[in-house]
Scaffold this active site. Structure first.
Site, short mmCIF file in Angstrom:
data_model
loop_
_atom_site.label_atom_id
_atom_site.label_comp_id
_atom_site.label_asym_id
_atom_site.label_seq_id
_atom_site.Cartn_x
_atom_site.Cartn_y
_atom_site.Cartn_z
N LYS A 13 -19.89 3.56 -4.88
CA LYS A 13 -20.04 4.95 -4.99
C LYS A 13 -21.34 5.22 -5.90
CE LYS A 13 -16.14 5.91 -6.76
NZ LYS A 13 -15.53 4.82 -6.72
N ARG A 88 -10.48 12.75 -9.57
CA ARG A 88 -9.80 11.15 -9.41
C ARG A 88 -8.26 11.42 -9.09
NH1 ARG A 88 -13.49 7.51 -10.80
NH2 ARG A 88 -12.85 5.42 -11.62
N ARG A 127 -20.18 -8.17 -9.84
CA ARG A 127 -21.13 -6.93 -10.21
C ARG A 127 -21.85 -7.08 -11.54
NH1 ARG A 127 -19.13 -1.19 -9.05
NH2 ARG A 127 -17.48 -1.43 -10.89
N ARG A 161 -19.53 -4.89 -16.48
CA ARG A 161 -18.50 -3.77 -17.30
C ARG A 161 -17.46 -4.58 -17.83
NH1 ARG A 161 -18.45 1.01 -13.03
NH2 ARG A 161 -16.18 0.87 -13.91
N ARG A 172 -7.08 -0.45 -11.51
CA ARG A 172 -7.84 0.40 -11.02
C ARG A 172 -7.62 0.76 -9.34
NH1 ARG A 172 -13.29 -1.82 -12.58
NH2 ARG A 172 -14.37 -0.03 -11.78
P1 AMP Z 1 -16.02 4.40 -12.83
O1 AMP Z 1 -17.25 4.47 -13.28
O2 AMP Z 1 -16.12 5.68 -11.73
O3 AMP Z 1 -15.74 3.26 -11.87
O4 AMP Z 1 -14.90 4.76 -13.94
C1 AMP Z 1 -14.53 3.84 -14.79
C2 AMP Z 1 -13.44 4.35 -15.76
O5 AMP Z 1 -13.68 5.61 -16.08
C3 AMP Z 1 -12.09 4.75 -14.87
O6 AMP Z 1 -11.20 3.52 -14.44
C4 AMP Z 1 -11.46 5.65 -15.63
O7 AMP Z 1 -10.77 4.93 -16.69
C5 AMP Z 1 -12.67 6.56 -16.48
N1 AMP Z 1 -12.80 7.68 -15.41
C6 AMP Z 1 -13.78 7.71 -14.60
N2 AMP Z 1 -13.74 9.04 -14.02
C7 AMP Z 1 -12.58 9.49 -14.39
C8 AMP Z 1 -11.95 10.83 -14.00
N3 AMP Z 1 -12.44 11.44 -13.34
N4 AMP Z 1 -10.76 11.00 -14.29
C9 AMP Z 1 -10.24 10.19 -15.31
N5 AMP Z 1 -10.73 8.92 -15.74
C10 AMP Z 1 -11.90 8.59 -15.14
#
Ligand code: AMP
Length: 219
Positions: A13, A88, A127, A161, A172
């Site tokens: 994404k 989400r 990654r 990360r 996740r």
């Molecule tokens: P990402 O970079 O999109 O994979 O997000 C990494 C982490 O950030 C996720 O596993 C959540 O802990 C938090 N996070 C990102 N976007 C959201 C969201 N819309 N709602 C709640 N937590 C989020």
């Protein structure tokens, strides 16, 4: 264009959102990136987000929705935006609809990136991301940088990360299935969803995505 990108962690994404946003001249709004920026700046929101992100669970809706509302009100988002990682869950999707209604606008489409689960785990485990720009993404096997640990694009330091560990990835993925997947059905009812396979070269997926968005805009 106002677009939401959905797909499991590791679907690409972030990579696709950055490329699509550039092509469409709209900002890439990633809630994960916004949280990570707060973490590196040491803000109160960053402290809260870090403790939750490290477990793979979701940051509370209230703070996440407020952060997104604030971001979408900035002038660069007036012509459109590409949301990556938000909404989400259904509560966030409902809140986004209300925010956009308030602004007198609506979503144009939802792009769903489909990837088999074993591929997701392989992708995430290897990654590596650039500290300077999260759009510079590498993989130790599939897309290795010329020099280990160094970004090919800008020379920045590559890092893994903290939430890309096997255990956190499992949480996740579980969170994705139970909380995020229902939003696809939510948006299907609004006739907004296009699903594309996210396998193959990065450029091929981008081409598929652009074609899907164009078809959606014309249909
Ligand atoms: P990402 O970079 O999109 O994979 O997000 C990494 C982490 O950030 C996720 O596993 C959540 O802990 C938090 N996070 C990102 N976007 C959201 C969201 N819309 N709602 C709640 N937590 C989020």
């Amino acid at each position: 264009m106002r677009i939401v990108l959905v797909g499991p962690p590791g679907a690409g994404k972030g990579t696709q959102a950055a490329l699509l946003a550039k092509t469409l001249s709209i900002p890439h709004v990633s809630t994960g990136d916004l949280f990570r920026a707060n973490i590196s700046q040491g803000t109160e929101l960053g402290l809260l987000a870090k403790s939750i992100m490290d477990t793979g669970k979701l940051v509370p809706d209230e703070v996440t929705i407020a952060m997104v509302k604030d971001r979408l009100q900035q002038s660069d988002a007036a012509p459109g935006f590409l949301l990556d990682g938000f909404p989400r869950n259904t509560a966030q999707a409902v809140a986004l609809d209300a925010i956009l209604k308030d602004f007198g606008i609506a979503l144009d489409g939802v792009l769903d990136l489909e990837v088999p689960e074993d591929e997701v785990v392989r992708r995430i485990a290897g990654r590596r991301i650039c500290r300077n720009d999260s759009a510079h993404v590498f993989h130790v096997l599939y897309n290795a940088p010329a020099v280990e640990g160094v970004c090919d694009v800008c020379g920045g330091e590559l890092y893994q990360r903290g939430d890309d560990t096997e255990e956190t990835v499992r949480t996740r993925l579980e969170v994705y299935h139970t909380e995020t997947e229902p939003i696809i059905e939510y948006y299907e009812k609004q006739g907004l969803v296009t699903t594309i396979p996210a396998l193959g070269k990065v450029s091929e997926v981008t081409e598929r995505a652009i074609a899907a968005l164009k078809a959606n805009a014309n249909g």
